[in-house]
Design a protein around this motif. Structure first.
Motif, PDB file in Angstrom:
ATOM      1  N   ALA A 103       0.836  -1.205   0.000  1.00  0.00           N
ATOM      2  CA  ALA A 103       0.000   0.000   0.000  1.00  0.00           C
ATOM      3  C   ALA A 103       0.870   1.253   0.000  1.00  0.00           C
ATOM      4  CB  ALA A 103      -0.920  -0.007   1.214  1.00  0.00           C
ATOM      5  N   LEU A 108      -2.708   4.377  -1.181  1.00  0.00           N
ATOM      6  CA  LEU A 108      -2.662   4.853   0.205  1.00  0.00           C
ATOM      7  C   LEU A 108      -3.399   6.181   0.357  1.00  0.00           C
ATOM      8  CD1 LEU A 108      -1.468   4.059   2.981  1.00  0.00           C
ATOM      9  CD2 LEU A 108       0.472   5.535   2.433  1.00  0.00           C
ATOM     10  N   ARG A 109      -3.292   7.039  -0.669  1.00  0.00           N
ATOM     11  CA  ARG A 109      -4.000   8.331  -0.607  1.00  0.00           C
ATOM     12  C   ARG A 109      -5.510   8.126  -0.561  1.00  0.00           C
ATOM     13  NH1 ARG A 109       0.167   9.869  -4.202  1.00  0.00           N
ATOM     14  NH2 ARG A 109      -1.138   9.664  -6.063  1.00  0.00           N
ATOM     15  N   ARG A 110      -5.994   7.143  -1.291  1.00  0.00           N
ATOM     16  CA  ARG A 110      -7.443   6.895  -1.344  1.00  0.00           C
ATOM     17  C   ARG A 110      -7.953   6.128  -0.130  1.00  0.00           C
ATOM     18  NH1 ARG A 110      -6.605   5.896  -6.932  1.00  0.00           N
ATOM     19  NH2 ARG A 110      -6.566   3.653  -6.569  1.00  0.00           N
ATOM     20  N   TYR A 111      -7.182   5.111   0.286  1.00  0.00           N
ATOM     21  CA  TYR A 111      -7.691   4.171   1.290  1.00  0.00           C
ATOM     22  C   TYR A 111      -6.951   4.267   2.625  1.00  0.00           C
ATOM     23  CZ  TYR A 111      -9.371   2.324  -3.155  1.00  0.00           C
ATOM     24  OH  TYR A 111      -9.937   2.200  -4.401  1.00  0.00           O
ATOM     25  N   GLY A 112      -6.347   5.421   2.865  1.00  0.00           N
ATOM     26  CA  GLY A 112      -5.551   5.621   4.080  1.00  0.00           C
ATOM     27  C   GLY A 112      -6.320   5.499   5.381  1.00  0.00           C
ATOM     28  N   LYS A 116      -2.448   0.864   6.028  1.00  0.00           N
ATOM     29  CA  LYS A 116      -1.217   1.432   6.590  1.00  0.00           C
ATOM     30  C   LYS A 116      -0.164   1.490   5.496  1.00  0.00           C
ATOM     31  CE  LYS A 116      -1.801  -0.166  11.382  1.00  0.00           C
ATOM     32  NZ  LYS A 116      -3.094  -0.826  11.268  1.00  0.00           N
ATOM     33  N   GLU A 117       0.710   2.487   5.559  1.00  0.00           N
ATOM     34  CA  GLU A 117       1.750   2.627   4.538  1.00  0.00           C
ATOM     35  C   GLU A 117       2.638   1.382   4.501  1.00  0.00           C
ATOM     36  OE1 GLU A 117       5.172   5.728   2.956  1.00  0.00           O
ATOM     37  OE2 GLU A 117       4.145   6.132   4.856  1.00  0.00           O
ATOM     38  N   GLN A 119       1.714  -1.585   3.812  1.00  0.00           N
ATOM     39  CA  GLN A 119       0.973  -2.808   4.160  1.00  0.00           C
ATOM     40  C   GLN A 119       0.970  -3.771   2.971  1.00  0.00           C
ATOM     41  OE1 GLN A 119      -2.994  -1.973   5.608  1.00  0.00           O
ATOM     42  NE2 GLN A 119      -3.806  -3.864   4.746  1.00  0.00           N
TER      43      GLN A 119
END
Length: 226
Positions: A103, A108-112, A116-117, A119
């Motif tokens: 991720a 990550l920007r959409r589903y943060g 988790k970064e 992931q």
């Protein structure tokens, strides 16, 4: 040779025999001078990027050919920064298909809120429309079929090929202790039977790769990998 299309990172020429020639440039996508494979604009020019991208692309297309995975590749000339390919028709005005193993980036920007970064992701396949004006929006399998861009059967082939090719790239990089976080592909239809094949390129310019948790720039990737 006739110029057919001027792209962000390469130009496309029609050859007299019906095939096409891709001329790789030293431009890479990004924003504010920072490379980003998901960006829809040229962010910077890096001397040697075109040749480096072609070296990596040639390696992977020839590896896929050995494995019997369909692509538009015919051959490449590293010195001239060119690749000869079979003609292929893109889906609609063009799709980008991303295979994600971790991720980062736009995922990550959409589903943060949930992700988790860094992931781990299980070869998650995401399709976006090539539409600079609308920021390359993601699109679902159902919407692709309803809008007549590709059928559900074609989507299944597209997804299978994306994961299959993504895993080939991931495994080859892992041999050099490089981890693939995500990679972007393009596909098209070719031949009388409209076979779905991988088109465009496979290079550091359309993937995020890391070593020891540190991101590897496209030019550096070519040096470490080849």
């Amino acid at each position: 040779m006739k110029l057919k299309y001027t792209g962000k990172t390469k130009d496309v020429y029609a050859l007299e025999d019906g095939n096409y020639l891709l001329q790789f440039k030293d431009d890479v996508t990004g924003t504010n001078g920072v490379f980003d494979p998901g960006a829809n604009e040229v962010g910077l020019t890096v001397e040697g990027a075109g040749r480096a991208g072609l070296r990596v692309t040639k390696f992977f297309f020839e590896t896929l050919k050995e494995k019997g995975i369909p692509t538009h590749y015919i051959d490449a000339d590293i010195d001239k920064k060119t690749m000869t390919v079979k003609p292929a028709e893109v889906f609609g005005e063009g799709l980008e298909v991303i295979c994600r193993y971790r991720a980062v980036g736009s995922f990550l920007r959409r589903y943060g809120m949930y992700a988790k970064e860094g992931q781990p992701l299980d070869a998650f396949v995401e399709v976006t429309l090539k539409d600079d004006e609308r920021g390359d929006p993601p699109i679902s399998e159902d919407a692709l079929a309803m809008l007549g861009i590709l059928s559900k059967d074609e989507y299944r082939v597209l997804k299978e090929l994306t994961q299959q090719i993504g895993n080939v790239v991931k495994e080859e990089l892992a041999k050099k202790e490089i981890e693939l976080y995500d990679i972007k592909f393009e596909f098209g239809r070719t031949g009388a039977d409209n076979q779905i094949v991988l088109i465009d390129e496979i290079s550091g310019g359309n993937m995020r790769a890391y070593q020891n948790d540190a991101y590897i720039e496209p030019l550096e990737l070519e040096k470490r990998f080849l």
